[in-house]
Design an enzyme around this catalytic site. Sequence first.
Site, short mmCIF file in Angstrom:
data_model
loop_
_atom_site.label_atom_id
_atom_site.label_comp_id
_atom_site.label_asym_id
_atom_site.label_seq_id
_atom_site.Cartn_x
_atom_site.Cartn_y
_atom_site.Cartn_z
N ILE A 22 -42.46 13.10 81.76
CA ILE A 22 -41.72 12.60 82.75
C ILE A 22 -40.72 12.82 83.09
O ILE A 22 -40.62 11.76 83.99
CB ILE A 22 -40.90 12.60 81.19
CG1 ILE A 22 -41.66 11.92 79.92
CG2 ILE A 22 -40.24 10.52 81.07
CD1 ILE A 22 -40.78 11.48 78.52
N ALA A 65 -34.32 17.71 80.09
CA ALA A 65 -34.67 19.24 79.22
C ALA A 65 -34.65 19.13 78.07
O ALA A 65 -33.29 18.94 77.23
CB ALA A 65 -34.17 20.18 79.81
N TYR A 80 -36.38 19.30 65.13
CA TYR A 80 -36.22 18.81 66.91
C TYR A 80 -35.17 17.78 66.87
O TYR A 80 -34.82 16.64 67.26
CB TYR A 80 -37.57 19.03 67.16
CG TYR A 80 -37.77 17.64 67.83
CD1 TYR A 80 -37.59 18.37 69.23
CD2 TYR A 80 -38.30 16.24 68.24
CE1 TYR A 80 -37.75 17.63 70.97
CE2 TYR A 80 -38.24 14.87 68.76
CZ TYR A 80 -38.32 16.40 70.49
OH TYR A 80 -38.60 15.17 72.07
N ILE A 86 -60.48 14.48 64.58
CA ILE A 86 -59.51 13.50 63.88
C ILE A 86 -59.31 13.82 62.38
O ILE A 86 -59.79 14.21 61.62
CB ILE A 86 -59.85 11.78 64.00
CG1 ILE A 86 -60.18 11.04 65.13
CG2 ILE A 86 -58.88 11.01 63.23
CD1 ILE A 86 -60.43 10.02 65.47
N GLY A 105 -48.18 17.28 55.95
CA GLY A 105 -46.29 16.40 57.03
C GLY A 105 -46.55 15.03 58.20
O GLY A 105 -45.36 15.03 57.90
N1 LIG Z 1 -43.21 13.03 75.74
C1 LIG Z 1 -43.48 11.93 74.73
O1 LIG Z 1 -43.82 11.62 74.13
C2 LIG Z 1 -41.55 12.09 74.72
C3 LIG Z 1 -41.03 11.53 73.72
C4 LIG Z 1 -39.79 11.34 72.95
C5 LIG Z 1 -38.82 11.90 73.12
N2 LIG Z 1 -38.87 12.72 74.46
C6 LIG Z 1 -37.90 13.99 74.61
O2 LIG Z 1 -38.58 13.27 76.91
C7 LIG Z 1 -37.95 14.78 77.46
C8 LIG Z 1 -39.21 15.41 78.38
O3 LIG Z 1 -40.23 15.78 77.80
P1 LIG Z 1 -41.48 15.36 78.56
O4 LIG Z 1 -42.53 14.86 77.57
O5 LIG Z 1 -41.69 15.15 79.72
O6 LIG Z 1 -41.23 16.82 77.87
P2 LIG Z 1 -42.63 18.56 79.27
O7 LIG Z 1 -42.39 19.59 77.99
O8 LIG Z 1 -42.57 18.04 80.17
O9 LIG Z 1 -40.79 18.44 79.61
C9 LIG Z 1 -39.30 18.95 79.35
C10 LIG Z 1 -39.24 20.20 80.74
O10 LIG Z 1 -37.96 20.82 80.46
C11 LIG Z 1 -38.23 22.28 80.84
N3 LIG Z 1 -37.32 22.70 80.16
C12 LIG Z 1 -37.41 23.33 78.64
N4 LIG Z 1 -36.84 24.18 78.11
C13 LIG Z 1 -35.77 24.69 78.92
C14 LIG Z 1 -34.35 25.12 79.22
N5 LIG Z 1 -33.91 25.81 77.99
N6 LIG Z 1 -34.28 24.80 80.72
C15 LIG Z 1 -34.16 24.02 81.86
N7 LIG Z 1 -35.00 23.67 81.66
C16 LIG Z 1 -35.68 23.00 80.57
C17 LIG Z 1 -39.39 22.14 80.97
O11 LIG Z 1 -39.53 22.82 81.22
C18 LIG Z 1 -39.86 20.54 81.20
O12 LIG Z 1 -39.74 21.10 82.64
C19 LIG Z 1 -37.71 16.06 76.32
O13 LIG Z 1 -36.51 15.90 76.21
C20 LIG Z 1 -38.63 14.99 74.86
O14 LIG Z 1 -37.38 15.62 73.55
C21 LIG Z 1 -40.34 12.82 75.27
#
Ligand SMILES: NC(=O)c1ccc[n+]([C@@H]2O[C@H](COP(=O)([O-])OP(=O)(O)OC[C@H]3O[C@@H](n4cnc5c(N)ncnc54)[C@H](O)[C@@H]3O)[C@@H](O)[C@H]2O)c1
Length: 317
Positions: free
Chosen positions: A12, A80, A150, A209, A276
């Site tokens: 994202i 992140a 989480y 599935i 779960g």
């Molecule tokens: N994808 C979904 O469906 C979804 C749904 C709800 C919330 N989110 C939230 O959206 C955000 C982005 O998620 P995403 O799906 O793009 O995941 P992603 O894993 O592609 O992106 C997370 C990014 O954070 C970086 N990261 C992780 N730990 C880190 C650290 N300790 N220091 C610096 N960088 C770090 C990773 O390298 C990665 O680039 C997250 O906060 C996630 O919890 C995503």
Amino acid sequence: MRALVTGGAGFIGSTLVDRLLAEGHEVDVVDDLSSGSMANLADARANPDHRFNFHRLDIRDGALVELIERRKPEVVFHLAAQIDVRVSVSDPVHDAMINVIGSLHVLEGARRAGARKVVFASSGGTIYGAVADEDLPAKESHPQQPLSPYGITKKVVGDYLFAYRELHQLEFTALALANVYGPRQDPHGEAGVVAIFAGRLLRDEPCTIFGDGAQTRDYVFVDDVVDAFVRAAHKGDGLIINIGTGIETSVNELYATMARVAQVDRPAVSAEARPGELARSSLDASRAEMQLGWTPWTDLAAGSAAVLEFFRQRDAG
Ligand SMILES: NC(=O)c1ccc[n+]([C@@H]2O[C@H](COP(=O)([O-])OP(=O)(O)OC[C@H]3O[C@@H](n4cnc5c(N)ncnc54)[C@H](O)[C@@H]3O)[C@@H](O)[C@H]2O)c1
């Protein structure tokens, strides 16, 4: 606007970075590349106006506070995170170090930099916990009783954001995202099944599935989600706002749609239900419409086609 995006090399985050650069904003990315990659930032790095800077740093590192203070962003988009719910269950300390302590470094940096606002990626699929059938799609007023470490970290950061607004006049919006899917997505994220199905359909391998396939999720396309982030830079102050479609899609329906788009007619394979697993999930996004002027516009067939095309090109290249 000068923006700083944590997690900007992720699924994202990198899509958000591309959008911000396309709008002419100056963008700093902080990412440790633990799950993100520089490949996701190829377009950003090719940006001819040099409005893009990448900082490889773990948000658990206290040096982040000084970095943000030095870069002086107007808006911090905080994405992140450790995103895998199962990892959070098996190692909650690791999860909290990144998602809570790391987030506090982000907030401290934003405060010291005099940033106007933090826009946070929260999780609508986990912060509300088990939502009764009659309460679906879930509204922001639903009690927050997360059932995973989480989800707890996402709730807690929401609480910190609220307190920082009161204590330090640091503005915020927390976007409670549904199951986000799209190009660059990771199979470990909350809509990981879309990436898994895409990969297997393209390799002509059977898709599995679990259970009866009637379990539902609210799949929202990444470009639509990124649009909500951009809007939240200037709207929705002090609020948690759901970002979803309000549509429940079962795994059976998801598979049928993706198989049709991929022109595969083999049926999916059934396996035992996973213990779960949440039975149903969807988010009411009427607050997003009212406060951000946001509604999703990509339907599942169009979004699935984009995911399949992305994986097809990636495998070919
Ligand atoms: N994808 C979904 O469906 C979804 C749904 C709800 C919330 N989110 C939230 O959206 C955000 C982005 O998620 P995403 O799906 O793009 O995941 P992603 O894993 O592609 O992106 C997370 C990014 O954070 C970086 N990261 C992780 N730990 C880190 C650290 N300790 N220091 C610096 N960088 C770090 C990773 O390298 C990665 O680039 C997250 O906060 C996630 O919890 C995503």
